[in-house]
Design a protein around this motif. Structure first.
Motif: not given
Length: 646
Positions: A204-210, A212-214
């Motif tokens: 979940r954190q990885a998807f949210g950060t991805f 945000l970054v993109a």
């Protein structure tokens, strides 16, 4: 520097006062010499590629030259952060500028799937495959290696396909994919590396950060480009635009986008790509002066060439040390060196299979979409799919990513099995370049010619419309000249051959001087002689033209109408002629262009003789040389449009 009692300066050896001064000077001189040597090698690679008649891809030649320089004692370390900041923004910016927006909209689903969906799928599936091949590696380490190998390299792809007649749709799909998958691959790489180092990972954190970054990178790049386009528009409106300053500012723009996005913790790569596309949509390119566009195109071509060459040279410079590391690892694990080669081949094979699977998924999606929307479906074909598979070359981004893995210096924790990951990734890079260099020309032989000629057909249609528009303007000029001088007779007086050039120049000037009411196409009725009218800008027009001017304008417009009608006949006949006639026409066109180049060479020789005899000065020579250069450039562009003879 020391001072004497009377206040005068006494020069002394600076190295005695500052022992580090000589070391700094030597380091600076060594850096300058290294840069000059790399530029010499870049130029030498072009000569070698030309001597080989482009049969050997230039990236392979550059890597070989880099290996040779490393074996001769040249060693250059790569700082991954600095490498990405210096090389990626301008190259991605230039590649994004060449990406046609219409095709990007049409293929956006396939491009985004390959750039994001396939990268994530490749990271997960190939991570498990690598873990199955190498059980000694932990699963996070395998994910890290797979994530580093997932993105294709836009620099390597464009270098391998340059000068080859690749179908436009395939080329645009590869370019669009390579523009975006660097960002997605690096984000996956960071998460996998953090998991391998800390053992903590949250989907979940990885998807949210991805996300945000993109999207943060896309927004920042678009915003910086929008601000730059508004500033450029204001400078043009105030007539403060100047070609050299504009070119320098545009060169700095991708670095500003990248730095702003990275400072905000977002993707600088996506920022550079999105910024370039927003800049194209803003119309800033069309607003710029013609000379600015010509000079900017030349500057960008040189920068792209130099940076592309330096990337592959850096890759070649790292290879000898990486081979030594592979040999040491083989001895440490009591394995033969060839076993590492087999391991690299297995990893690359897994990557190829996954890429082919992703391309087939794209093909199935296109087929399903066409069936649902009742649209015609165009099959890609096996040869085209194999070309797309082999063109997924890994390059500098992969190398910079694996070299950024922590080495464990200064008491920090080292990345597990770092040397093995770097060696395997480097082997996959080299193997992908070799396979693409050999396989792409082979695949192109089996691609139907009509797929390659689609862009030529579109270009032919556009040229027909442009010629018809030009004929419309010329006929209006001719009709206006007839109306303005009804008593001039039907036949214009002959112009002596000696004054033909000057007459054509005067006629062109007269054509440009015709008042126009609707843009560049309409011509108002002539005003009576001696009376002034007002044009669209409100400025008074000169009195009506004389009878001689009308006759001259009619003759010049007649000549140009005949010229453009003959061009239109050629363009109209091009799609309808048969294969043999087309080959004959191509040979005819090649012969004509070759003769025109021969004439240009003779003109240059005569001009040089005139300078030698001091009949003209060097300033006149430079002006004439520029005219001949532009004419030669047009001829060479026309020769590039012609299909290759089989």
């Amino acid at each position: 520097m020391c001072w004497t009692p009377d206040g005068t300066a006494l020069i002394q050896d600076q190295s005695l006062l500052h022992p580090w001064a000589d070391t700094a000077k030597q380091a600076a001189m060594l850096t300058v010499q290294t840069i000059l040597l790399l530029l010499w090698l870049a130029a030498l690679s072009s000569l070698v590629a030309t001597a080989c008649r482009q049969k050997v891809p230039q990236p392979i030649i550059l890597i070989v030259l880099g290996v040779g320089a490393a074996l001769c004692g040249l060693h250059i370390g790569i700082r991954p952060e600095l490498f990405m900041f210096v090389f990626l923004p301008p190259l991605l910016f230039a590649d994004a500028f060449r990406m046609p927006l219409r095709e990007f909209r049409e293929m956006r689903r396939a491009i985004l799937f390959l750039a994001f969906g396939l990268v994530i799928l490749n990271t997960i599936v190939c991570g498990y495959i690598i873990h199955w091949i190498l059980p000694v590696f932990s699963l996070p380490v395998c994910f890290t290696l797979a994530a580093a190998l997932s993105p294709t390299d836009t620099v390597a792809v464009s270098s391998l396909l340059q000068g080859r007649r690749v179908p436009g749709r395939l080329l645009q799909l590869l370019s669009g994919e390579a523009l975006f998958n660097d960002a997605s691959g690096l984000v996956c790489f960071r998460f996998a590396m953090a998991d391998a180092m800390t053992g903590e990972f949250s989907y979940r954190q990885a998807f949210g950060t991805f996300i945000l970054v993109a999207f943060g990178g896309l927004f920042i790049g678009a915003f910086v480009a929008w601000v730059a386009s508004r500033i450029n528009h204001e400078l043009i409106r105030r007539r403060l635009d100047e070609a050299r300053s504009q070119i320098v500012l545009v060169l700095l723009l991708p670095f500003a986008m990248y730095a702003a996005a990275e400072a905000a913790g977002c993707s600088g790569i996506l920022a550079a790509v999105a910024g370039c596309m927003v800049l194209k949509l803003s119309g800033s390119v069309e607003e710029a002066a013609t000379m600015t566009r010509l000079q900017a195109n030349t500057v960008w071509n040189i920068i792209s060439y130099v940076f592309n060459a330096l990337i592959f040279l850096f890759l070649g410079l790292q290879l000898p040390s990486l081979v030594v590391s592979a040999r040491d690892l083989a001895h440490a694990h009591h394995a033969a060196f060839w076993q590492y080669g087999v391991l690299v081949l297995e990893v690359y094979g897994a990557m190829l299979i996954m890429r082919l699977f992703g391309l087939l998924l794209c093909e199935a999606g296109r087929w399903a979409g066409a069936r649902l929307n009742h649209m015609p479906y165009e099959r890609t074909g096996f040869a085209a799919n194999m070309l797309l598979t082999l063109a997924g070359v890994r390059g500098a981004v992969t190398l910079a990513a694996v070299l950024s893995l922590p080495m464990g210096l200064d008491g920090a924790a080292a990345f597990p099995a770092r040397e093995s990951v770097v060696v395997i990734a480097t082997g996959v890079i080299i193997l992908s370049l070799i396979c693409a260099g050999v396989g792409i020309p082979f695949c192109l032989r089996f691609i139907p010619p009509e797929l390659v000629d689609k862009n030529a057909q579109e270009e032919n249609l556009a040229r027909q419309k442009l010629i018809r528009a030009a004929l419309g303007v010329l006929r209006k000029v001719h009709d206006a000249a007839v109306l303005e001088a009804p008593s001039a007779g039907l036949v214009a007086p002959a112009i002596p051959a000696a004054s033909a050039t000057s007459a054509a120049t005067q006629g062109a000037s007269a054509q440009l001087a015709v008042p126009q009411a609707e843009g560049a196409s309409a011509t108002p009725a002539a005003a009576p002689a001696g009376h002034a009218t007002s044009d669209t800008a409100g400025a008074p027009c000169p009195p009506g033209p004389s009878e001689a001017d009308c006759l001259l304008r009619r003759e010049v417009s007649d000549r140009l109408i005949q010229l453009y009608e003959s061009r239109l006949d050629e363009e109209d006949a091009t799609p309808r002629i048969g294969l043999e006639d087309r080959r004959s026409a191509v040979r005819h066109a090649r012969l004509e262009l070759a003769l025109r180049l021969q004439v240009l060479r003779m003109e240059r020789q005569v001009m040089h003789q005139m300078v030698t005899r001091r009949e003209i000065n060097d300033q006149t020579e430079w002006k004439l040389q520029q005219e001949l250069d532009y004419e030669e450039q047009v001829i060479r562009y026309q020769s590039l449009r012609l299909p290759r003879e089989e």
